[in-house]
Write a protein that holds these residues in place. Structure first.
Motif, short mmCIF file in Angstrom:
data_model
loop_
_atom_site.label_atom_id
_atom_site.label_comp_id
_atom_site.label_asym_id
_atom_site.label_seq_id
_atom_site.Cartn_x
_atom_site.Cartn_y
_atom_site.Cartn_z
N ILE A 86 0.85 -1.19 0.00
CA ILE A 86 0.00 0.00 0.00
C ILE A 86 0.89 1.24 0.00
O ILE A 86 1.77 1.39 0.86
CB ILE A 86 -0.93 0.00 1.22
CG1 ILE A 86 -1.86 -1.23 1.18
CG2 ILE A 86 -1.76 1.29 1.25
CD1 ILE A 86 -2.72 -1.39 2.42
N TYR A 87 0.65 2.12 -0.99
CA TYR A 87 1.42 3.36 -1.12
C TYR A 87 0.73 4.44 -0.30
O TYR A 87 -0.43 4.77 -0.52
CB TYR A 87 1.48 3.77 -2.60
CG TYR A 87 2.09 5.13 -2.88
CD1 TYR A 87 3.34 5.49 -2.39
CD2 TYR A 87 1.41 6.06 -3.67
CE1 TYR A 87 3.90 6.72 -2.66
CE2 TYR A 87 1.97 7.30 -3.96
CZ TYR A 87 3.21 7.63 -3.45
OH TYR A 87 3.76 8.85 -3.73
N GLN A 88 1.48 5.00 0.68
CA GLN A 88 0.93 6.00 1.60
C GLN A 88 1.75 7.28 1.58
O GLN A 88 2.92 7.28 1.19
CB GLN A 88 0.92 5.45 3.03
CG GLN A 88 0.04 4.23 3.24
CD GLN A 88 -0.04 3.84 4.70
OE1 GLN A 88 0.95 3.89 5.43
NE2 GLN A 88 -1.23 3.46 5.16
N TYR A 89 1.10 8.36 2.00
CA TYR A 89 1.77 9.65 2.09
C TYR A 89 1.34 10.36 3.37
O TYR A 89 0.29 10.07 3.95
CB TYR A 89 1.40 10.53 0.88
CG TYR A 89 0.00 11.12 1.00
CD1 TYR A 89 -0.19 12.44 1.42
CD2 TYR A 89 -1.13 10.35 0.73
CE1 TYR A 89 -1.48 12.97 1.56
CE2 TYR A 89 -2.40 10.87 0.86
CZ TYR A 89 -2.57 12.17 1.27
OH TYR A 89 -3.84 12.69 1.42
N ARG A 90 2.17 11.30 3.80
CA ARG A 90 1.78 12.29 4.79
C ARG A 90 2.48 13.58 4.42
O ARG A 90 3.62 13.57 3.94
CB ARG A 90 2.12 11.85 6.22
CG ARG A 90 3.59 11.66 6.53
CD ARG A 90 3.79 11.14 7.95
NE ARG A 90 5.21 10.96 8.26
CZ ARG A 90 5.65 10.40 9.39
NH1 ARG A 90 4.78 9.97 10.30
NH2 ARG A 90 6.95 10.26 9.62
N ASN A 91 1.82 14.70 4.61
CA ASN A 91 2.34 15.98 4.14
C ASN A 91 3.33 16.63 5.11
O ASN A 91 3.92 17.65 4.79
CB ASN A 91 1.19 16.94 3.84
CG ASN A 91 0.45 16.52 2.58
OD1 ASN A 91 1.05 15.97 1.65
ND2 ASN A 91 -0.85 16.76 2.54
N ALA A 92 3.53 16.04 6.26
CA ALA A 92 4.55 16.47 7.22
C ALA A 92 4.71 15.36 8.24
O ALA A 92 3.83 14.49 8.38
CB ALA A 92 4.15 17.78 7.91
N ALA A 93 5.82 15.40 8.96
CA ALA A 93 6.12 14.31 9.90
C ALA A 93 5.10 14.21 11.03
O ALA A 93 4.96 13.15 11.65
CB ALA A 93 7.52 14.50 10.46
N ASP A 94 4.39 15.31 11.33
CA ASP A 94 3.41 15.27 12.40
C ASP A 94 1.99 15.04 11.90
O ASP A 94 1.02 15.14 12.65
CB ASP A 94 3.46 16.58 13.21
CG ASP A 94 3.16 17.81 12.35
OD1 ASP A 94 3.17 17.69 11.11
OD2 ASP A 94 2.94 18.89 12.94
N LYS A 95 1.84 14.70 10.61
CA LYS A 95 0.53 14.45 10.02
C LYS A 95 0.27 12.94 9.95
O LYS A 95 1.21 12.14 9.92
CB LYS A 95 0.45 15.04 8.62
CG LYS A 95 0.69 16.54 8.54
CD LYS A 95 -0.41 17.33 9.22
CE LYS A 95 -0.20 18.83 9.03
NZ LYS A 95 -1.24 19.63 9.71
N PRO A 96 -1.00 12.54 9.89
CA PRO A 96 -1.31 11.11 9.79
C PRO A 96 -1.03 10.58 8.38
O PRO A 96 -1.07 11.32 7.40
CB PRO A 96 -2.80 11.05 10.12
CG PRO A 96 -3.33 12.39 9.72
CD PRO A 96 -2.22 13.37 10.02
N TRP A 97 -0.76 9.29 8.28
CA TRP A 97 -0.58 8.64 6.99
C TRP A 97 -1.92 8.40 6.33
O TRP A 97 -2.92 8.08 7.00
CB TRP A 97 0.15 7.30 7.16
CG TRP A 97 1.59 7.43 7.57
CD1 TRP A 97 2.11 7.32 8.83
CD2 TRP A 97 2.70 7.71 6.70
NE1 TRP A 97 3.47 7.51 8.80
CE2 TRP A 97 3.87 7.74 7.51
CE3 TRP A 97 2.83 7.92 5.33
CZ2 TRP A 97 5.13 7.98 6.99
CZ3 TRP A 97 4.09 8.16 4.81
CH2 TRP A 97 5.22 8.19 5.63
N ASN A 98 -1.97 8.54 5.00
CA ASN A 98 -3.17 8.23 4.23
C ASN A 98 -2.73 7.39 3.03
O ASN A 98 -1.60 7.52 2.55
CB ASN A 98 -3.88 9.50 3.78
CG ASN A 98 -5.31 9.23 3.33
OD1 ASN A 98 -5.80 8.10 3.43
ND2 ASN A 98 -5.98 10.25 2.81
#
Length: 319
Positions: free
Chosen positions: A202-214
């Motif tokens: 599953i390819y995931q991203y988060r827009n900053a280190a303190d943001k949740p993964w989606n």
């Protein structure tokens, strides 16, 4: 059982033209006329991938402007479209996911990489964010295995949300993407799976280190073939036309920002290292620019003639 890599659809001469076009760093010059000798290292794969995604934009224009409204995904036709035949000049075109990734697959084969294609299940988006269940096969990626034994996901055509580096098939390994964004692959289940032993990547991203993964999409280590993508192409071409969405996304390489309306601080030294500094996007009737921070609109148009002018101005694409 030993397996033999299939043959590339491209000749050594075609691969040499490709390697010249993508403007590799100087240290790769010795391999341009001997494509199969291209180094099979992690660093070389990263440089090749970044040169690829900054030369060939994601665009779904063929789905809208071809007579059949169907993307042609035969590897020979894709090469002619984006690189040209004989001594003709490359078109500055790319294509949508199936076009670009099938093209890149045959480049990788021709350079001597161990690679296979597989299908990808995307999640639908609401206001740009992926939500809900994973849908059917509507995307494609390449899986490369280096002599070291490490395997990488090389997704060269997921548009602006795609990775800017090859991603190792190591669950949880975090890779820095554009700006503050981080991406990773995890080996897990999709929520709707009833056979939990059949895990997927599953390819995931988060827009900053303190943001949740989606999660954006999932794929399995299952080889797909040209025939499979011919079937998928019927739906994905139709769906692009049905949604009336006009999309072009091109990643921007360091040293190639001339003509862009940069803000203070958005300047990078032109070095031999290859890295991605931003992306320029056409989304229907607007042109947007992201140089690692907030996306901003830099142009807009109201007519089809305006679209053609914007494509030529911002992407050097002449339809």
């Amino acid at each position: 059982m030993d397996t033999q890599e299939p043959a590339s659809a491209y000749t050594p001469a075609q691969l040499t033209k490709y390697l010249n076009y993508i403007a590799l760093p100087a240290q790769y010059g010795q391999y341009i006329n001997e494509p199969e000798s291209f180094p099979k290292t992690e660093e070389a794969l990263k440089d090749l991938f970044r040169c690829q995604i900054t030369r060939f934009p994601y665009d779904n224009l063929t789905c809208h402007y071809s007579a059949t409204q169907l993307a042609e995904i035969e590897p020979e036709n894709i090469y002619t479209k984006v690189i040209g035949s004989g001594n003709t000049t490359p078109s500055c075109r790319g294509g949508y996911c199936l076009e670009v990734s099938i093209f890149f697959h045959h480049v990788l084969l021709g350079l001597g990489f161990s690679v296979y294609m597989t299908g990808v299940r995307n999640r639908q988006r609401t206001d740009g964010l992926p939500q809900g269940e994973f849908k059917g096969w509507t995307h494609i990626t390449n899986i490369v295995r280096l002599p070291s034994g490490t395997e990488y996901n090389l997704d060269a055509a997921f548009g602006g949300d795609g990775p800017t580096s090859p991603l190792p098939l190591i669950s949880g390994h975090i890779t820095k993407n554009l700006g503050s964004q981080e991406v990773r692959l995890i080996y897990d289940n999709m929520p709707k799976q009833t056979r939990k032993e059949q895990k997927v990547w599953i390819y995931q991203y988060r827009n900053a280190a303190d943001k949740p993964w989606n999660s954006f999409y999932s794929f399995a280590e299952l080889e797909f073939f040209q025939d499979d993508f011919e079937v998928i192409n019927r739906y994905t071409s139709w769906d692009a036309v049905r949604r009336s969405s006009f999309v072009v996304v091109k990643f921007i390489r360091n040293g190639e920002t001339a003509g862009l309306p940069l803000l203070e601080g958005e300047v990078w030294e032109d070095t031999d290292d290859v890295f991605v500094v931003g992306k320029i996007m056409m989304a229907d009737n607007v042109i947007k620019l992201n140089m690692g921070g907030r996306t901003r609109m830099i142009d807009s148009f109201e007519t089809e003639e305006g679209r053609f002018e914007a494509l030529k101005k911002w992407f050097s694409i002449d339809l």
